[in-house]
Design an enzyme around this catalytic site. Structure first.
Site, PDB file in Angstrom:
ATOM      1  N   SER A 312       0.813  -1.216   0.028  1.00 22.13           N
ATOM      2  CA  SER A 312      -0.030   0.143  -0.097  1.00 22.13           C
ATOM      3  C   SER A 312       1.009   1.256  -0.227  1.00 22.13           C
ATOM      4  CB  SER A 312      -1.005  -0.063   1.146  1.00 22.13           C
ATOM      5  OG  SER A 312      -1.959   0.891   0.928  1.00 22.13           O
ATOM      6  N   ASP A 323       8.910   5.069 -10.972  1.00 23.72           N
ATOM      7  CA  ASP A 323       8.504   5.792 -12.157  1.00 23.72           C
ATOM      8  C   ASP A 323       9.437   6.998 -12.797  1.00 23.72           C
ATOM      9  OD1 ASP A 323       6.622   3.898 -12.544  1.00 23.72           O
ATOM     10  OD2 ASP A 323       4.923   4.974 -12.423  1.00 23.72           O
ATOM     11  N   LYS A 337      -1.115  -4.053  -3.206  1.00 25.32           N
ATOM     12  CA  LYS A 337      -2.395  -3.609  -2.635  1.00 25.32           C
ATOM     13  C   LYS A 337      -2.704  -2.241  -3.169  1.00 25.32           C
ATOM     14  CE  LYS A 337      -6.004  -3.538  -0.328  1.00 25.32           C
ATOM     15  NZ  LYS A 337      -6.399  -2.817  -1.485  1.00 25.32           N
TER      16      LYS A 337
END
Length: 402
Positions: A312, A323, A337
């Protein structure tokens, strides 16, 4: 009966840290304020015959239990809570959960970082009760529990017969008492692991300098994202900058999550600009949460450590940095998650946690089930842990030396 609640929304991505198992995910909180709610018996009394076959059946069953059940003194509150739990569980979403007043209090105690138990996050994965993450230094870790261990039995009670709440209740308990878990690890044979419960105090951030081949690196371990995590990480990072260290290791292993706002702010310590995470609602609406705060670690050499217990909020941070190409992710596949829950505090002290959105990394990746794939995959076996070896940390140091 009227029951006020506010429309104030505090976003958090709390992964129910620690022996609780109320579910994983990102949360939006609501607090008592200004809406109206009607007690269940009043709702039932107001139903017109035939208005809804299903609801009318509910009313019939309620009245039958009240009128003819052999024990005359039925507990209305327990029946209402049981009905609500059944309704919520029928959705088939392990992250949408109703918490009674006592469960909600236990949940809040764990958020504040002090509780009694074994110090492990549990949840359901592939419909099996699973260890998500043992806390560093916890009884669970000392006993040898690892992320991904499947719980087959708790004190000889078959885990398949237990709801997540029931399992949590059996695992939790006063300090100095013992619980025995029968676990299955990988393709091995089931093994019985006794764990002695303790008082768990969670320090969300710990910084340690590591000297390696003539250079000094700082390892910042983030156990969870609580109210003060960004402040603590920023302070540790600033001290390391003042000490002129040669690189940074942000250790998110076995970090089951925390407040979404704190995850965004921690990510912003490294990212100068851009989106940290996007939320997508049931209507397809996409909301970007962008960086905020001063990126004091921008342009520094950074490695992020993750494993199957990283979930999470920790996946949000690792995914955003990956990224943006501002850090190298090392370790093993993360938990996976990627949903957002609304945590609503109800008038009577109970809570409802309701899945309301999915989240995506800045590049649009969904990590649900798949998780974050590290840039460099390095395993750490049970034998490594038992022998005090940490090949993932070694790999991070070697990478920073290049």
């Amino acid at each position: 009966m009227s029951s006020p609640r506010s429309t104030i929304r505090n976003v958090l991505t709390l992964l129910v840290v620690l022996t609780i198992g109320f579910g994983l995910g990102a949360f939006v909180t609501r607090y008592p304020g200004t809406a109206t709610r009607t007690a269940l018996p009043d709702v039932l009394a107001s139903l017109a015959p035939g208005a809804s076959t299903d609801v009318a059946t509910f009313k019939t069953v309620w009245e039958a239990l009240k009128d003819r059940y052999i024990e005359a003194n039925t507990n209305d509150q327990q029946m209402i809570e049981g009905a609500i739990k059944g309704m919520v569980n029928a959705l088939g979403d392990p992250y949408t959960v109703f918490l009674t007043r006592d469960e909600a209090k236990a949940f809040q105690d764990e958020i504040t970082g002090t509780f009694e138990g074994i110090g492990a996050e549990i949840g359901r994965k592939n419909d099996r009760l699973t260890i998500i993450a043992p806390l560093a230094g916890s009884p669970a870790e000392k006993a040898g529990l690892q992320p991904g261990d499947i719980i087959l039995a708790i004190d000889d009670v078959d885990a398949e017969t237990l709801t997540l709440d029931d399992a949590v209740s059996k695992i939790r308990g006063p300090r100095d008492t013992k619980v025995t878990l029968m676990i299955l690890r990988g393709l091995g044979d089931p093994q019985s692991i006794p764990v002695t419960r303790e008082t768990i105090v969670v320090d969300s951030v710990k910084a340690t300098n590591i000297d390696h081949d003539g250079k000094t690196f700082v390892r910042i371990q983030v156990a969870g994202f609580s109210n003060d995590t960004e402040r603590l990480v920023r302070a540790a990072a600033q001290k390391a900058l003042n000490d002129e260290v040669d690189g940074f290791i942000i250790d998110l292993r076995n970090n089951p999550g925390g407040y979404l706002d704190q995850a965004v702010r921690v990510a912003s310590i490294v990212m100068k600009s851009g989106t940290v995470v996007s939320e997508v609602t049931r209507d397809g609406e996409r909301r970007n949460l962008d960086v905020r705060g001063n990126a004091i670690l921008a342009d520094q050499r950074i490695v992020v450590l993750v494993n199957g217990g990283s979930a999470s909020a920790s996946e949000i941070v690792a995914g955003a940095w990956q990224d943006a190409k501002v850090a190298t992710v090392i370790g093993t596949q993360t938990y996976g998650k990627g949903t957002v829950q609304e945590l609503e505090s109800l008038d009577d002290g109970s809570n409802l946690k309701l899945t309301i959105a999915k989240w995506l990394t800045p590049s649009g990746r969904s990590i649900t089930e798949a998780g974050i794939t590290p840039d460099i995959v390095v395993e750490r076996t049970f034998e490594d842990v038992s022998a005090g070896r940490d090949p993932q940390l070694d790999a991070a140091l070697d990478h920073l030396m290049k």
